[in-house]
Enzyme design. Structure first.
Site, PDB file in Angstrom:
ATOM      1  N   ASP A 185      -9.053  -4.246   9.173  1.00 21.08           N
ATOM      2  CA  ASP A 185      -9.463  -3.804   7.840  1.00 21.08           C
ATOM      3  C   ASP A 185     -10.808  -3.071   7.972  1.00 21.08           C
ATOM      4  O   ASP A 185     -11.806  -3.451   7.382  1.00 21.08           O
ATOM      5  CB  ASP A 185      -9.576  -5.027   6.923  1.00 21.08           C
ATOM      6  CG  ASP A 185      -9.823  -4.645   5.467  1.00 21.08           C
ATOM      7  OD1 ASP A 185      -9.546  -3.486   5.094  1.00 21.08           O
ATOM      8  OD2 ASP A 185     -10.307  -5.516   4.712  1.00 21.08           O
TER       9      ASP A 185
HETATM   10  C1  SPV Z   1      -9.007  -7.002   0.074  1.00 18.62           C
HETATM   11  O1  SPV Z   1      -8.170  -7.806  -0.347  1.00 18.62           O
HETATM   12  O2  SPV Z   1      -8.764  -6.206   0.970  1.00 18.62           O
HETATM   13  C2  SPV Z   1     -10.355  -6.979  -0.495  1.00 18.62           C
HETATM   14  C3  SPV Z   1     -10.942  -8.233  -0.919  1.00 18.62           C
HETATM   15  O3  SPV Z   1     -10.967  -5.934  -0.476  1.00 18.62           O
HETATM   16  S1  SPV Z   1     -11.847  -8.835   0.433  1.00 18.62           S
HETATM   17  O4  SPV Z   1     -10.953  -9.012   1.551  1.00 18.62           O
HETATM   18  O5  SPV Z   1     -12.428 -10.060  -0.033  1.00 18.62           O
HETATM   19  O6  SPV Z   1     -12.893  -7.856   0.751  1.00 18.62           O
HETATM   20 MG    MG Z   2     -10.148  -4.539   0.798  1.00 19.67          MG
END
Ligand code: SPV
Ligand code: MG
Length: 323
Positions: free
Chosen positions: A58
């Site tokens: 991510d």
């Molecule tokens: C996601 O679900 O990708 C978000 C929320 O952006 S968090 O993972 O808490 O950043």
């Molecule tokens: Mg996110």
């Protein structure tokens, strides 16, 4: 977007109701269908879980083009609104404009972008080391996204990472207000605190008629009524379908690795009939009555309906004919 697609309007309405709406994460068409079938009001298409499902980090590793394919599949299978977690909008203001146009065309109800810099990091990784985007630059991106909209109902959510990165309440308020002035339809205030307290403090000081969204991953034990009394408009459970799936799949894979068989797992598994139901197999068989038997089949499609291999119950689905 079809003329009849009112999901952006629905998202707007959900955000303006007095009680908080509740959305749940989905990361592909199947999980989106399961969320909708269960009766959840809307879907958070999470960058964390879309990335995980694609086997990448991510960290802006999933490209706009890749994610649009998944979103298109999701959007085609559900009628509830999908709010897409658009990270930084994939770069500068013009990337965000492209994103907005492409999301609208796929029936996505809204997009959320956050005030971090490309390539972004997930909020829970090294949060205090993360740079925030300059306020004016981020506001320019929001204005550009608004100007790119063709559907005035398409929702643009501005997310501030001021609390997550340790910059405090005043910075979160300053940014939230600036983003509203730039045209944001809602503000997502992310927090990694263990309680609702920082969000409650934010809400107590919030002085704009613009809905506030929270993502209580770290304060998940907050009673639902507390979100309502704080005045939050939308609560997003941001990663829980994928996390549930990971545990179930790990259990299955370990069982097979350890025993060499699936015997003993039966009650944990969806039946094949359930998969056919989720795929709408019966709808296709019904359609064959109108359009003819595919060349790959020898028999008449009228004679048989599929049977659930586990329960031997005829799959009886209401048939939705395309207009
Ligand atoms: C996601 O679900 O990708 C978000 C929320 O952006 S968090 O993972 O808490 O950043
Ligand atoms: Mg996110």
């Amino acid at each position: 977007m079809e003329q009849s697609d009112t999901r952006a309007r629905t998202l707007r309405e959900l955000l303006s109701q007095p009680d908080p709406a509740v959305f749940l994460e989905a990361h592909d068409a199947l999980s989106a269908v399961l969320v909708e079938e269960a009766g959840v009001q809307g879907i958070w298409a999470s960058s964390l879980t879309l990335s995980s499902a694609a086997g990448v980090r991510d960290n802006s590793e999933l490209t706009m083009t890749e994610v649009l394919g998944t979103l298109e599949n999701m959007s085609a299978r559900v009628r509830i609104p999908i709010l897409f977690d658009g990270d930084t909008g994939y770069g500068s203001f013009h990337h965000f404009q492209l994103l907005v146009k492409r999301l609208e065309r796929r029936g996505i109800a809204g997009v959320c972008i956050e005030d971090k810099c490309f390539p972004k990091q997930n909020s829970f990784l090294r949060p205090t080391e993360q740079r925030l985007e300059d306020v004016d630059t981020f506001c320019g991106k929001l204005r550009a996204g608004k100007d790119a909209r063709e559907n005035p109902d398409f929702v643009i959510v501005a997310r501030t990472e001021a609390l997550v990165t340790g910059r405090g309440l005043d910075e979160a308020l300053l940014r939230g207000r600036a983003y509203v002035d730039a045209g944001a339809d809602a503000i997502l205030v992310h927090s990694r605190a263990k309680s609702l307290e920082p969000i409650r403090d934010f809400m107590a000081a919030w002085d704009r008629p613009v809905p506030i969204i929270c993502v209580p991953t770290t304060y998940a034990s907050t009673p639902p009524a507390a979100f309502a009394s704080a005045g939050v408009s939308l609560v997003i459970w941001a990663n829980h379908m994928l996390r549930a799936g990971v545990v179930a799949m790990q259990r299955t894979a370990r069982h097979v690795a350890n025993t060499g068989t699936v015997a003993g797992l039966e009650t944990d598994l969806a039946s094949l009939g359930e998969l056919f139901r989720l795929q709408k197999a019966a709808e296709l068989m019904e359609a064959e009555r109108y359009y003819g038997t595919p060349a790959s089949l020898t028999g008449s499609p009228k004679t048989k309906m599929p049977r659930d291999t586990d329960t031997d119950v005829v799959i009886a689905l209401p048939v939705r004919r395309s207009s």
